[in-house]
Each structure stands twice: as structure tokens, then as C-alpha cells.
Design a protein around this motif. Structure first.
Motif, PDB file in Angstrom:
ATOM      1  N   ILE A  46     -50.258  42.094 -54.948  1.00 10.49           N
ATOM      2  CA  ILE A  46     -49.482  41.420 -56.052  1.00 10.49           C
ATOM      3  C   ILE A  46     -48.552  40.567 -55.590  1.00 10.49           C
ATOM      4  O   ILE A  46     -48.252  39.581 -55.614  1.00 10.49           O
ATOM      5  CB  ILE A  46     -49.217  42.211 -57.342  1.00 10.49           C
ATOM      6  N   ASN A  47     -47.558  41.236 -54.843  1.00  9.22           N
ATOM      7  CA  ASN A  47     -46.460  40.505 -54.102  1.00  9.22           C
ATOM      8  C   ASN A  47     -46.895  39.520 -53.057  1.00  9.22           C
ATOM      9  O   ASN A  47     -46.316  38.375 -52.912  1.00  9.22           O
ATOM     10  CB  ASN A  47     -45.501  41.728 -53.411  1.00  9.22           C
ATOM     11  N   ASP A  48     -47.942  39.895 -52.486  1.00 10.11           N
ATOM     12  CA  ASP A  48     -48.298  38.766 -51.355  1.00 10.11           C
ATOM     13  C   ASP A  48     -48.923  37.777 -52.419  1.00 10.11           C
ATOM     14  O   ASP A  48     -48.606  36.506 -51.734  1.00 10.11           O
ATOM     15  CB  ASP A  48     -49.437  39.387 -50.831  1.00 10.11           C
ATOM     16  N   THR A  49     -49.527  37.867 -53.354  1.00 13.18           N
ATOM     17  CA  THR A  49     -50.234  36.646 -54.116  1.00 13.18           C
ATOM     18  C   THR A  49     -49.002  35.795 -54.783  1.00 13.18           C
ATOM     19  O   THR A  49     -49.103  34.654 -54.651  1.00 13.18           O
ATOM     20  CB  THR A  49     -51.106  37.316 -55.197  1.00 13.18           C
ATOM     21  N   TYR A  50     -47.988  36.674 -55.112  1.00 18.90           N
ATOM     22  CA  TYR A  50     -46.785  35.796 -55.763  1.00 18.90           C
ATOM     23  C   TYR A  50     -46.024  34.861 -54.639  1.00 18.90           C
ATOM     24  O   TYR A  50     -45.750  33.738 -54.878  1.00 18.90           O
ATOM     25  CB  TYR A  50     -45.815  36.836 -56.264  1.00 18.90           C
ATOM     26  N   ALA A  51     -46.047  35.465 -53.506  1.00 16.31           N
ATOM     27  CA  ALA A  51     -45.285  34.767 -52.344  1.00 16.31           C
ATOM     28  C   ALA A  51     -46.348  33.454 -51.900  1.00 16.31           C
ATOM     29  O   ALA A  51     -45.799  32.317 -51.780  1.00 16.31           O
ATOM     30  CB  ALA A  51     -45.419  35.646 -51.082  1.00 16.31           C
ATOM     31  N   HIS A  52     -47.587  33.752 -52.149  1.00 14.43           N
ATOM     32  CA  HIS A  52     -48.670  32.760 -51.998  1.00 14.43           C
ATOM     33  C   HIS A  52     -48.406  31.522 -52.882  1.00 14.43           C
ATOM     34  O   HIS A  52     -48.263  30.389 -52.497  1.00 14.43           O
ATOM     35  CB  HIS A  52     -49.820  33.073 -51.533  1.00 14.43           C
ATOM     36  N   ILE A  53     -48.233  31.938 -53.957  1.00 12.79           N
ATOM     37  CA  ILE A  53     -48.187  31.001 -55.141  1.00 12.79           C
ATOM     38  C   ILE A  53     -46.767  30.206 -55.023  1.00 12.79           C
ATOM     39  O   ILE A  53     -46.909  29.064 -55.217  1.00 12.79           O
ATOM     40  CB  ILE A  53     -48.245  31.798 -56.556  1.00 12.79           C
ATOM     41  N   ASP A  54     -45.964  30.874 -54.609  1.00  7.77           N
ATOM     42  CA  ASP A  54     -44.510  30.199 -54.385  1.00  7.77           C
ATOM     43  C   ASP A  54     -44.741  29.290 -53.317  1.00  7.77           C
ATOM     44  O   ASP A  54     -44.120  28.067 -53.296  1.00  7.77           O
ATOM     45  CB  ASP A  54     -43.472  31.382 -53.753  1.00  7.77           C
ATOM     46  N   ASP A  55     -45.209  29.746 -52.284  1.00  2.71           N
ATOM     47  CA  ASP A  55     -45.268  28.718 -50.995  1.00  2.71           C
ATOM     48  C   ASP A  55     -46.176  27.578 -51.401  1.00  2.71           C
ATOM     49  O   ASP A  55     -45.726  26.464 -51.030  1.00  2.71           O
ATOM     50  CB  ASP A  55     -46.288  29.697 -49.954  1.00  2.71           C
ATOM     51  N   LYS A 121     -55.155  31.485 -57.209  1.00  2.00           N
ATOM     52  CA  LYS A 121     -54.589  32.645 -56.954  1.00  2.00           C
ATOM     53  C   LYS A 121     -53.845  33.238 -58.378  1.00  2.00           C
ATOM     54  O   LYS A 121     -53.596  34.554 -58.420  1.00  2.00           O
ATOM     55  CB  LYS A 121     -53.033  32.146 -55.973  1.00  2.00           C
ATOM     56  N   GLU A 122     -53.514  32.402 -59.174  1.00  2.48           N
ATOM     57  CA  GLU A 122     -53.180  32.903 -60.606  1.00  2.48           C
ATOM     58  C   GLU A 122     -54.234  33.780 -61.286  1.00  2.48           C
ATOM     59  O   GLU A 122     -54.006  34.779 -61.802  1.00  2.48           O
ATOM     60  CB  GLU A 122     -52.801  31.826 -61.474  1.00  2.48           C
ATOM     61  N   GLU A 123     -55.601  33.383 -60.865  1.00  6.26           N
ATOM     62  CA  GLU A 123     -56.699  34.441 -61.476  1.00  6.26           C
ATOM     63  C   GLU A 123     -56.769  35.326 -60.736  1.00  6.26           C
ATOM     64  O   GLU A 123     -56.973  36.672 -61.478  1.00  6.26           O
ATOM     65  CB  GLU A 123     -57.869  33.496 -61.321  1.00  6.26           C
ATOM     66  N   GLU A 124     -56.482  35.455 -59.360  1.00 12.68           N
ATOM     67  CA  GLU A 124     -56.427  36.772 -58.658  1.00 12.68           C
ATOM     68  C   GLU A 124     -55.371  37.440 -59.120  1.00 12.68           C
ATOM     69  O   GLU A 124     -55.620  38.902 -59.196  1.00 12.68           O
ATOM     70  CB  GLU A 124     -56.344  36.217 -57.200  1.00 12.68           C
ATOM     71  N   LEU A 125     -54.271  36.989 -59.525  1.00 11.12           N
ATOM     72  CA  LEU A 125     -52.899  37.789 -59.792  1.00 11.12           C
ATOM     73  C   LEU A 125     -53.376  38.443 -61.192  1.00 11.12           C
ATOM     74  O   LEU A 125     -53.015  39.873 -61.370  1.00 11.12           O
ATOM     75  CB  LEU A 125     -51.704  36.792 -60.120  1.00 11.12           C
ATOM     76  N   LYS A 126     -53.963  37.933 -61.996  1.00  9.54           N
ATOM     77  CA  LYS A 126     -54.230  38.456 -63.401  1.00  9.54           C
ATOM     78  C   LYS A 126     -55.258  39.755 -63.273  1.00  9.54           C
ATOM     79  O   LYS A 126     -55.098  40.658 -63.621  1.00  9.54           O
ATOM     80  CB  LYS A 126     -54.991  37.428 -64.204  1.00  9.54           C
ATOM     81  N   GLU A 127     -56.132  39.454 -62.228  1.00  7.72           N
ATOM     82  CA  GLU A 127     -57.154  40.533 -61.877  1.00  7.72           C
ATOM     83  C   GLU A 127     -56.556  41.677 -61.312  1.00  7.72           C
ATOM     84  O   GLU A 127     -56.862  42.914 -61.689  1.00  7.72           O
ATOM     85  CB  GLU A 127     -58.145  40.108 -61.088  1.00  7.72           C
ATOM     86  N   LEU A 128     -55.761  41.467 -60.542  1.00  7.09           N
ATOM     87  CA  LEU A 128     -54.676  42.609 -59.816  1.00  7.09           C
ATOM     88  C   LEU A 128     -53.719  43.215 -60.828  1.00  7.09           C
ATOM     89  O   LEU A 128     -53.869  44.317 -60.841  1.00  7.09           O
ATOM     90  CB  LEU A 128     -53.863  41.763 -58.676  1.00  7.09           C
ATOM     91  N   GLN A 129     -53.292  42.414 -61.731  1.00  8.07           N
ATOM     92  CA  GLN A 129     -52.371  43.260 -62.739  1.00  8.07           C
ATOM     93  C   GLN A 129     -53.126  43.728 -63.673  1.00  8.07           C
ATOM     94  O   GLN A 129     -52.827  45.041 -63.886  1.00  8.07           O
ATOM     95  CB  GLN A 129     -51.881  42.085 -63.272  1.00  8.07           C
ATOM     96  N   ALA A 130     -54.327  43.796 -64.003  1.00 10.98           N
ATOM     97  CA  ALA A 130     -55.231  44.234 -64.854  1.00 10.98           C
ATOM     98  C   ALA A 130     -55.355  45.784 -64.154  1.00 10.98           C
ATOM     99  O   ALA A 130     -55.534  46.620 -64.693  1.00 10.98           O
ATOM    100  CB  ALA A 130     -56.727  43.682 -65.210  1.00 10.98           C
ATOM    101  N   LYS A 131     -55.937  45.510 -62.719  1.00  7.00           N
ATOM    102  CA  LYS A 131     -56.459  46.476 -61.866  1.00  7.00           C
ATOM    103  C   LYS A 131     -55.103  47.748 -61.826  1.00  7.00           C
ATOM    104  O   LYS A 131     -55.237  48.918 -62.182  1.00  7.00           O
ATOM    105  CB  LYS A 131     -56.702  46.284 -60.514  1.00  7.00           C
TER     106      LYS A 131
END
Ligand SMILES: [Zn+2]
Length: 239
Positions: A46-55, A121-131
Motif C-alpha cells: 500500500i505504501n509503495d502504491t501511494y508513493a507510485h501515485i504521488d510520483d 494504481k488507484e484501483e490496485e490501492l482499493k484492492e490492497l485496502q480491501a485485502k
């Protein structure tokens, strides 16, 4: 049976069961740790995905700034068109205009590409948060079960501690020291039964004389091979 020997057998049994409690607790805790590890791995993703989205967002901002600059440049060029006096200058302006327009196309394409990445990435983030939520629910459930099991183990342990300290209140000091010395190397097998005329600690046969002394149970007998304290297992005691 010799009273001291009887006490030693009891003490040894208490000590053995006390030794078993810690591994039982560790075993309970281990049930949780695998779930916690999975949850931690998801958090890292999740942190990696946030960082990617920020980038991606910061790249998009840069492209937007560049786009604004290019549009200003185009405005400048169209103003200059009224000022040019000869063919050469017109050609130079046209070339400049073409390059700027091309760069605008590039920037727009880049923004579109970045938006697609951000959306994925936002979609990925949602899935990760659900998991993660699911995993945390499991952890909560297991935590309750594990806590209950550990409570139970601790209660059992307290009972044995209590029995042990009651036994020690009237325990002969010399016998205790003797036992503790053997226990230092023999651990929980300092006091062992004789099974099939063999020491249950080192599994060596003991001679008839020693064996008959063990059966009589009048004295404290050590294994002639290893030095552990021997006793004859009484059927009823075992039950
Ligand atoms: Zn032995």
C-alpha cells in the motif's frame, strides 16, 4: 515408597509440566504471526502504491506546467506573425510554431498516459485496502482465540506453580539441592521411572541388585550409568 523419593517424583512431574507451558504459549503465538506477516506485506505494498501515485501526480503537474508554457509560447508566436517583415522570418516562426505544437501533443499524450497509470494504481490501492481489512478481521478473530488459549495455559501453569510451591514448603533441603544438581544437566528427566529393568533416562539396563532396590523404594537410587534418580512406576500413580 520412600517419602523423599515420592516428593522427588512429584516435583519432577511439576517441573516437567512447567517446562511445557512456554512452548505451548509460543505455539499459540505462532498461529497469529503468519497472519501478521501477511498484513505487514500488504501494508508495504500500500505504501509503495501511494508513493507510485504521488510520483505519477508530480509528473503530471510538471507536464501541465510545461503545457501552459507552450501555450504562452504559441500566443507569442501568433503575435509575432504580425511583426515579421520577410519570408525568412515567417519560415522561422512557422518552424517554431510546429515544434511547439508537436510538444503540446507530446505533453497531452504523456498526461493521458500518466492518468491511465494513476487510475490503475488507484484501483490496485482499493484492492490492497480491501485485502488488508480482511486480514485485519482475521487477526482480530485469531487474537481472541489465541488470548483465550494463553489465558487457559496460564491458569493451568498457576495451578502447577501453586502445587509446586506447596510441595517445596515441606521439602528436604538436601534432597532439593541433590535434585537441582542432576536437573542442571538432565533437565526434565532428572527423576525417571524404570521400564523393563532399564533407566528411562539413558535407556541402559540396570543390574538385578539395583533393580531390586528400586522396586523396594526404601532409598533414593541413582542410575549406575547416568546418575538420574530412579523409581518404580506404580500403575495407579500412572493412571
Ligand atoms: Zn540412566
Amino acid at each position: 515408597m520412600n517419602k523423599y523419593l515420592q516428593d522427588l517424583v512429584k516435583l519432577s512431574k511439576y517441573d516437567s509440566s512447567i517446562s511445557m507451558f512456554e512452548p505451548k504459549i509460543e505455539n499459540e503465538k505462532a498461529k497469529l504471526s503468519t497472519f501478521i506477516e501477511v498484513a505487514e506485506a500488504i501494508k508495504t505494498s500500500i505504501n509503495d502504491t501511494y508513493a507510485h501515485i504521488d510520483d505519477v501526480k508530480s509528473k503530471r503537474t510538471k507536464n501541465n506546467i510545461h503545457l501552459a508554457e507552450l501555450k504562452t509560447k504559441l500566443d507569442d508566436i501568433s503575435r509575432k506573425h504580425n511583426e515579421v517583415t520577410n519570408e525568412k522570418e515567417v519560415k522561422a516562426l512557422q518552424l517554431e510554431e510546429e515544434i511547439a505544437k508537436e510538444q503540446i501533443t507530446f505533453a497531452n499524450e504523456e498526461i493521458e498516459r500518466l492518468d491511465e497509470i494513476a487510475a490503475a494504481k488507484e484501483e490496485e490501492l482499493k484492492e490492497l485496502q480491501a485485502k488488508l481489512t480482511e486480514e485485519e478481521e482475521s487477526i482480530k478473530e485469531i487474537q481472541i482465540a489465541v488470548d483465550n488459549a494463553i489465558d487457559e495455559i496460564n491458569q493451568e501453569r498457576n495451578v502447577v506453580y501453586q502445587q509446586r510451591s506447596e510441595l517445596l514448603e515441606k521439602f528436604d533441603n538436601k534432597i532439593l539441592t541433590f535434585y537441582e544438581k542432576i536437573r542442571r544437566w538432565a533437565k526434565d528427566s532428572a527423576v525417571v521411572p524404570v521400564v523393563d529393568q532399564a533407566c528411562y533416562g539413558c535407556f541402559m539396563k540396570i543390574n538385578d541388585k539395583t533393580y531390586s532396590e528400586v522396586i523396594k523404594s526404601e532409598e533414593i537410587i541413582n542410575c549406575p550409568h547416568c546418575g538420574r534418580i530412579l523409581y518404580k512406576e506404580v500403575e495407579t500413580e500412572e493412571a
